[in-house]
Design a protein around this motif. Sequence first.
Motif, PDB file in Angstrom:
ATOM      1  N   GLU A   1      -7.883  10.305  11.902  1.00 30.87           N
ATOM      2  CA  GLU A   1      -8.513   9.034  12.023  1.00 30.87           C
ATOM      3  C   GLU A   1      -8.081   7.959  10.907  1.00 30.87           C
ATOM      4  OE1 GLU A   1     -12.560   9.006  13.073  1.00 30.87           O
ATOM      5  OE2 GLU A   1     -12.170  10.458  14.778  1.00 30.87           O
ATOM      6  N   LEU A   2      -7.969   6.863  11.167  1.00 22.20           N
ATOM      7  CA  LEU A   2      -7.908   5.588  10.223  1.00 22.20           C
ATOM      8  C   LEU A   2      -8.995   5.557   9.473  1.00 22.20           C
ATOM      9  CD1 LEU A   2      -6.033   3.224   9.291  1.00 22.20           C
ATOM     10  CD2 LEU A   2      -7.652   1.850  10.769  1.00 22.20           C
ATOM     11  N   ASN A   3      -8.935   5.647   7.952  1.00 18.90           N
ATOM     12  CA  ASN A   3      -9.844   5.578   6.940  1.00 18.90           C
ATOM     13  C   ASN A   3     -10.308   4.187   6.893  1.00 18.90           C
ATOM     14  OD1 ASN A   3     -11.566   5.589   4.677  1.00 18.90           O
ATOM     15  ND2 ASN A   3     -10.081   6.889   3.635  1.00 18.90           N
ATOM     16  N   VAL A   4     -11.523   3.893   8.028  1.00 23.60           N
ATOM     17  CA  VAL A   4     -11.991   2.444   7.810  1.00 23.60           C
ATOM     18  C   VAL A   4     -12.694   2.029   6.697  1.00 23.60           C
ATOM     19  CG1 VAL A   4     -13.559   1.309   9.185  1.00 23.60           C
ATOM     20  CG2 VAL A   4     -12.251   2.504  10.343  1.00 23.60           C
ATOM     21  N   GLU A   5     -13.215   2.948   6.003  1.00 18.60           N
ATOM     22  CA  GLU A   5     -13.943   2.391   4.695  1.00 18.60           C
ATOM     23  C   GLU A   5     -12.910   2.117   3.726  1.00 18.60           C
ATOM     24  OE1 GLU A   5     -17.214   2.177   4.227  1.00 18.60           O
ATOM     25  OE2 GLU A   5     -17.240   2.368   6.268  1.00 18.60           O
ATOM     26  N   PHE A   6     -11.740   2.500   3.587  1.00 20.53           N
ATOM     27  CA  PHE A   6     -10.849   2.453   2.536  1.00 20.53           C
ATOM     28  C   PHE A   6     -10.304   1.079   2.977  1.00 20.53           C
ATOM     29  CE2 PHE A   6      -5.942   2.583   1.972  1.00 20.53           C
ATOM     30  CZ  PHE A   6      -5.997   2.219   0.503  1.00 20.53           C
ATOM     31  N   VAL A   7      -9.910   0.825   4.367  1.00 18.54           N
ATOM     32  CA  VAL A   7      -9.526  -0.835   4.633  1.00 18.54           C
ATOM     33  C   VAL A   7     -10.423  -1.557   4.385  1.00 18.54           C
ATOM     34  CG1 VAL A   7      -8.835  -2.004   6.584  1.00 18.54           C
ATOM     35  CG2 VAL A   7      -7.865   0.608   6.525  1.00 18.54           C
ATOM     36  N   LYS A   8     -11.763  -1.479   4.683  1.00 16.31           N
ATOM     37  CA  LYS A   8     -12.920  -2.437   4.125  1.00 16.31           C
ATOM     38  C   LYS A   8     -12.892  -2.570   2.701  1.00 16.31           C
ATOM     39  CE  LYS A   8     -16.120  -1.615   7.963  1.00 16.31           C
ATOM     40  NZ  LYS A   8     -17.175  -1.062   8.510  1.00 16.31           N
TER      41      LYS A   8
ATOM     42  N   GLY B   1       0.745  -1.166   0.006  1.00 12.70           N
ATOM     43  CA  GLY B   1      -0.065  -0.120  -0.127  1.00 12.70           C
ATOM     44  C   GLY B   1       0.845   1.389  -0.096  1.00 12.70           C
ATOM     45  N   LEU B   2       0.144   2.451  -0.353  1.00 11.70           N
ATOM     46  CA  LEU B   2       0.929   3.655  -0.556  1.00 11.70           C
ATOM     47  C   LEU B   2       0.123   4.826   0.286  1.00 11.70           C
ATOM     48  CD1 LEU B   2       1.048   3.778  -4.298  1.00 11.70           C
ATOM     49  CD2 LEU B   2       2.890   3.244  -2.846  1.00 11.70           C
ATOM     50  N   SER B   3      -1.124   4.522   1.018  1.00 11.77           N
ATOM     51  CA  SER B   3      -1.849   5.561   1.517  1.00 11.77           C
ATOM     52  C   SER B   3      -2.702   5.255   2.569  1.00 11.77           C
ATOM     53  CB  SER B   3      -2.976   5.988   0.432  1.00 11.77           C
ATOM     54  OG  SER B   3      -3.934   4.938  -0.110  1.00 11.77           O
ATOM     55  N   LEU B   4      -2.287   4.403   3.389  1.00 10.31           N
ATOM     56  CA  LEU B   4      -2.882   3.763   4.640  1.00 10.31           C
ATOM     57  C   LEU B   4      -2.582   4.855   5.747  1.00 10.31           C
ATOM     58  CD1 LEU B   4      -4.727   1.824   6.046  1.00 10.31           C
ATOM     59  CD2 LEU B   4      -2.546   0.395   6.791  1.00 10.31           C
ATOM     60  N   SER B   5      -1.316   5.323   5.599  1.00  8.75           N
ATOM     61  CA  SER B   5      -0.578   6.411   6.485  1.00  8.75           C
ATOM     62  C   SER B   5      -0.884   5.873   7.800  1.00  8.75           C
ATOM     63  CB  SER B   5      -1.505   7.717   6.337  1.00  8.75           C
ATOM     64  OG  SER B   5      -0.860   8.575   6.573  1.00  8.75           O
TER      65      SER B   5
ATOM     66  N   ILE C   1      -9.708  -5.529  11.319  1.00 10.47           N
ATOM     67  CA  ILE C   1     -10.740  -5.510   9.974  1.00 10.47           C
ATOM     68  C   ILE C   1     -10.521  -6.315   8.937  1.00 10.47           C
ATOM     69  CG2 ILE C   1     -11.517  -3.788   8.200  1.00 10.47           C
ATOM     70  CD1 ILE C   1     -10.799  -1.305  10.123  1.00 10.47           C
ATOM     71  N   LEU C   2      -9.201  -6.513   8.615  1.00 14.64           N
ATOM     72  CA  LEU C   2      -8.833  -7.423   7.558  1.00 14.64           C
ATOM     73  C   LEU C   2      -8.991  -8.669   7.976  1.00 14.64           C
ATOM     74  CD1 LEU C   2      -5.705  -5.639   6.166  1.00 14.64           C
ATOM     75  CD2 LEU C   2      -7.998  -5.570   4.993  1.00 14.64           C
TER      76      LEU C   2
ATOM     77  N   ARG D   1      -3.082   1.360  15.606  1.00 13.87           N
ATOM     78  CA  ARG D   1      -3.680   1.513  14.275  1.00 13.87           C
ATOM     79  C   ARG D   1      -3.374   0.214  13.606  1.00 13.87           C
ATOM     80  NH1 ARG D   1      -4.980   7.010  12.289  1.00 13.87           N
ATOM     81  NH2 ARG D   1      -3.884   6.807  10.417  1.00 13.87           N
ATOM     82  N   ILE D   2      -2.286  -0.268  13.752  1.00 13.34           N
ATOM     83  CA  ILE D   2      -1.784  -1.557  12.941  1.00 13.34           C
ATOM     84  C   ILE D   2      -2.971  -2.643  13.469  1.00 13.34           C
ATOM     85  CG2 ILE D   2      -0.372  -3.565  12.864  1.00 13.34           C
ATOM     86  CD1 ILE D   2       2.081  -1.293  12.733  1.00 13.34           C
TER      87      ILE D   2
END
Length: 282
Positions: A76-83, A66-70, A136-137, A129-130
């Motif tokens: 805040e963590l972008n939960v929708e992106f992770v999903k 990944g490039l943009s999980l930051s 989620i994953l 965050r990790i």
Amino acid sequence: MSFESTSVFGQIGLGLRREMLDEMLTGVPRPIDFLEVAPENWLKLGGRFGKQFKQLTERNAFVCHGLSLSIGSPAELNVEFVKSLKAFFKEHNVRLFSEHLSYCSGEGHMYDLMPIPFTEEAIKHVVTRIKQVQDILEQQIAIENVSYYAAPGQEMTELEFTNAVLAESDCKLLIDINNIYVNSINHGYDAEQFLKGLPSQRIAYGHIAGHYTEAEDLLVDTHGSPVIDPVWQLLEKAYAFHGVFPTLLERDFNIPPMAELLAELNIIEKLQFSANKVKYSA
């Protein structure tokens, strides 16, 4: 929660770039065992490229970097992106997801990977965050040691920080050999000692790449040139210290003909063969 162990995806990999699609569809050449993509570049890709990508993932082992999980961001963590990543990984049978131990966003998004301060506070933040991403994953992820050009608010060494994050988050390590070499020159530390201090049992796979020499004491991680001899030698040391692990060649621009990439992949193959030969003859 507990996680299943990472699936085996072979020993030699190549970063897939869109320019390579047509050639790869005729047959992935040996010694390539697996391919890697940045999911952000393929998540919403449809049409011809989307169909070609699906054809490749149906026939070959893939990992995502990944490039943009930051992961170190204060936002805040972008939960929708992770999903959305989770769905993408399932669709394409992605064997492992890795990200950079850095951040690229706050109130906005940057195109550079910024260094996380080597502090206890940052460890707690990143570990939380990790763990959230892994929950989620429903799988372990791998975190890559990154190249950095400043160390703001440093309270500990890069090695101490990295090892603490790995242990406390129970994640895997994507060991980037070129980044270790670049940082050792830019920050004046012993690359072999750093390498030896990393936990063998955490290594999921490795990256190797080229860089740009700005000055004698300033190297820039670019992935735009061939791997140099000292970095190959450091990879050989990595196998000696940690055993042979899957290793992937990165090339992001100035992409040469496939024959030149295969020549570098053949070097990885030879180093792995030599390391295994030493292991089994000992």
